[in-house]
Design a protein around this motif. Structure first.
Motif, short mmCIF file in Angstrom:
data_model
loop_
_atom_site.label_atom_id
_atom_site.label_comp_id
_atom_site.label_asym_id
_atom_site.label_seq_id
_atom_site.Cartn_x
_atom_site.Cartn_y
_atom_site.Cartn_z
N ILE A 76 46.34 32.68 21.58
CA ILE A 76 46.61 32.85 23.07
C ILE A 76 47.18 34.52 23.18
O ILE A 76 48.02 34.77 22.83
N ILE A 77 46.22 34.98 24.26
CA ILE A 77 46.43 36.58 24.45
C ILE A 77 46.37 36.80 25.91
O ILE A 77 45.39 35.97 26.52
N ASP A 78 46.87 37.80 26.37
CA ASP A 78 46.70 38.54 27.71
C ASP A 78 45.46 39.07 27.82
O ASP A 78 45.53 40.39 27.18
N GLY A 79 44.38 38.75 28.37
CA GLY A 79 43.12 39.31 28.40
C GLY A 79 43.18 40.92 29.54
O GLY A 79 42.35 41.50 29.38
N ARG A 80 44.36 40.76 30.14
CA ARG A 80 44.37 42.15 31.07
C ARG A 80 44.99 43.04 30.28
O ARG A 80 44.83 44.37 30.82
N LEU A 81 45.84 42.99 29.21
CA LEU A 81 46.12 44.31 28.15
C LEU A 81 45.04 44.74 27.64
O LEU A 81 43.91 44.42 27.03
N ARG A 82 44.94 46.13 27.78
CA ARG A 82 43.67 46.98 27.24
C ARG A 82 43.43 46.64 25.80
O ARG A 82 44.51 46.78 24.81
N HIS A 83 42.37 46.21 25.38
CA HIS A 83 42.00 46.22 23.86
C HIS A 83 42.81 44.99 23.26
O HIS A 83 43.11 45.18 21.85
N SER A 84 43.36 44.05 23.90
CA SER A 84 44.17 43.00 23.39
C SER A 84 43.49 42.33 22.06
O SER A 84 44.14 41.80 21.42
N LEU A 85 42.07 42.08 22.43
CA LEU A 85 41.38 41.44 21.26
C LEU A 85 41.41 42.14 19.88
O LEU A 85 41.81 41.51 18.94
N LEU A 86 41.15 43.58 20.08
CA LEU A 86 41.37 44.35 18.68
C LEU A 86 43.00 44.19 18.37
O LEU A 86 43.16 44.38 16.98
N LEU A 87 43.81 44.58 19.11
CA LEU A 87 45.30 44.43 18.72
C LEU A 87 45.59 43.32 18.08
O LEU A 87 46.45 43.21 17.35
N GLU A 88 44.97 42.00 18.45
CA GLU A 88 45.54 40.83 18.08
C GLU A 88 44.75 40.55 16.72
O GLU A 88 45.43 40.02 15.73
#
Length: 294
Positions: A262-274
């Motif tokens: 579960i991540i904050d999609g508004r954070l820039r590049h959250s997918l890659l960071l996660e």
């Protein structure tokens, strides 16, 4: 030079994760305010393209509630909700089909193509891959044309993944008689992840993850086992709207998905960071390996 070296160090850190997840399927649930934020959506889709480029197999399952609400408002139709689910009459179903399975689905596909990736929209207008039945509430209340997914066409999805394309799937399903149903996007994404035996299921949310204090983002829990999650629900630390989401995540883990995020999609590049950093930016839920017995 120091900045360039720092970038190289970041790539080296990512390399281990890239090798680990190469060839693995990740299902990404996209919806909510993220779809209405052009900047956030841009970086999410770039992340998806990056994932495919380095050998992962991303699958996007999306909702489109806000776009549907706007279309209903233009038609002077007041949206109705029963137990958090959209009541879907004939007119609303037509809007859902046009906006969700049409406009939003095509837009996401075209944006990925515009940004240099390859994608294919899979909907009731093109090739449908979600099949199901009418959803019946235990209370007996009628939701109209609302359904649940009972079957996923794996062959079509995996065929696209094999050819390095990103499947884009709206949260609608069809029954054996050709009737269409509006489906909750979270549950649609879960069904797809379970059917594919995905390594990861990622929910892009408006919050940064599961928190010990729901009002304090600094209390995020980055790694959460199934046992600890149930303990936090029992103690009241996980409360209100986060309870059904966490319980749904745990159910998904029980059905063969490796990990749920579960991540904050508004954070820039959250997918890659996660996915490609050691710390991550959201909450990762996992099942503990079974204890060895003598």
């Amino acid at each position: 030079m120091l900045e360039a070296i720092a970038k190289a160090d970041t790539l080296i850190e990512a390399m281990g994760w890239i090798r680990r997840f190469r060839g693995k399927t990740t299902v990404i649930k996209l919806g909510g305010s993220v779809l209405d934020d052009d900047n956030a959506l841009l970086h999410i889709l770039l992340d998806v393209i990056f994932m495919e480029t380095v050998g992962m197999k991303p699958v996007v399952v999306h909702g489109g509630g806000k776009a549907i609400n706007r279309a209903l408002a233009e038609a002077n139709v007041e949206p109705q909700f029963i137990q958090g689910r959209r009541y879907t009459d004939d007119m609303t179903l037509d809007v859902v089909r046009r906006v969700l399975a049409g406009d939003v689905n095509r837009h996401l596909t075209e944006e990925i193509e515009r940004l240099g990736g390859r994608a294919m929209n899979l909907s009731v207008h093109t090739t449908n891959v979600l099949f199901g039945e009418r959803l019946k509430l235990e209370t007996g209340e009628d939701l109209g044309h609302v359904g649940k997914v009972t079957e996923v066409d794996r062959d079509v999805i995996e065929g696209l993944l094999y050819t390095d394309q990103v499947p884009i799937i709206p949260s609608m399903c069809e029954d054996r008689d050709g009737n269409l149903y509006n489906v909750n996007a979270d549950t649609a994404a879960m069904a797809v992840a379970q059917a594919l035996g995905a390594e990861k299921l990622v929910f892009l949310s408006d919050v940064n993850g599961v928190r010990l204090d729901k009002d304090d983002p600094n209390t995020i829990i980055h790694s959460l086992s199934e046992a600890k999650a149930r303990e936090l629900i029992a103690s009241g630390h996980i409360a209100e709207g986060m309870i059904p989401k966490v319980e749904a995540c745990l159910e998904t883990l029980d059905r063969g998905v490796g990990k749920v995020h579960i991540i904050d999609g508004r954070l820039r590049h959250s997918l890659l960071l996660e996915i490609y950093t050691s710390e991550g930016v959201g909450t990762e839920l996992f099942r503990e390996p079974p204890t060895a017995t003598a």
